[in-house]
Motif scaffolding. Structure first.
Motif: not given
Ligand code: AMP
Ligand code: MG
Length: 268
Positions: A111-112, A157-159, A161-166, A220-222
């Motif tokens: 589902r990403v 995921l970040c590497v 190109a998925v920008v993650i905010l939680k 995390t930073k990512w």
């Protein structure tokens, strides 16, 4: 209005007391608050449109929180102005038998969002370090190994190109009580109520400990965690929408250059 959410960078910043759920002092009230929300919605609408055209990134917004913390309301209100074509919402429920036969990230990865889209997770893989721990469904060594697995997964995921905010929507005991009471009494809300919600409420302290550790280990930073004071719905909407808009802004998104091959084409 200067108030904005800060990503959690150390365990000391994780404040999950009842008083921390209230409307922060310097969030505006009344008309000013309404106007600020409208402003952020407009920003989000424009930014999402460029995100889609730009095509380089996917954005994943994770919403976690106790029952009645406002996850559904946040989806409905923060993304109200955004083009539905650019969004995907997934609500994760207790795992099915088939899901339980796979690793816990199996259903999550499917589902990403792909690039161009904003994927919204209403609950997420974080349930897998919360519920099994509090409810003692699996041994400690199984759930505690998951923090590293989550960090590695999110980094991958970040590497890619998925920008993650939680976001952790933080409500106080009193506010949750009020909202659960409404669910018991109001026909339009009753369907959301499960008897198990009361068992979870009785385990408030255990859930707090589990959320605290998940946020501490996996901010995390990512893929940073933000704690949202969520007793006041409007303040919550403002803070979440502003944070997402600020992160999108920082991506320096742009419309692709004009296609040189099309130059000079005449439309009759
Ligand atoms: P709701 O979001 O209120 O519709 O309820 C969904 C329920 O599914 C909640 O009680 C969650 O805690 C539960 N749930 C979601 N994911 C998991 C999981 N991975 N393990 C156990 N329970 C889960
Ligand atoms: Mg529920």
């Amino acid at each position: 209005m200067n108030y904005s959410l800060k990503p959690i960078t150390s365990a000391r910043e994780i404040r999950l007391g009842d008083a921390d759920a209230g409307r922060p002092e310097d969030v505006p009230r009344g008309d000013e608050l309404d106007e600020a929300i409208r402003h952020e919605r407009k920003r989000l609408k424009k930014l999402q449109s460029v995100l889609y055209a730009d095509g380089r990134y996917a954005v994943l917004v994770v919403l976690q929180g106790r029952d009645a913390s406002g996850k559904d309301g946040t989806v409905r209100k923060v993304f109200r102005s955004v083009n539905p074509m650019g969004c995907e919402v997934t609500s994760f429920k207790a795992p099915t038998d088939i899901e339980l036969e796979h690793d816990f990230l199996w259903r999550i990865h499917q589902r990403v969002p792909r690039r161009r889209l904003i994927g919204i997770f209403n609950r997420s893989h974080y349930e897998d370090v919360i519920v099994p721990r509090v409810r003692k469904l699996v041994p400690r060594k199984v759930w505690s190994a998951r923090y590293d697995q989550i960090n590695e997964f999110e980094k991958m995921l970040c590497v890619n190109a998925v920008v993650i905010l939680k976001f952790f929507l933080h409500v106080s005991r009193d506010e949750q009580k009020k909202r659960l009471k409404e669910r018991l009494e109001d026909r339009k809300k009753n369907w959301k109520f499960r008897a198990g919600d009361l068992d979870d409420r009785a385990l408030w302290t255990e859930y707090t400990a589990a959320y605290r550790e998940a946020i501490a280990k996996c901010s995390t930073k990512w893929a940073p965690w933000y704690i949202v004071p969520a007793d006041d719905e409007d303040a919550r909407d403002l803070l979440v929408s502003r944070t997402i808009a600020d992160v999108l802004d920082d991506l320096d998104l742009g419309y692709p250059a004009l296609n040189a091959e099309l130059e000079g084409l005449k439309i009759e």
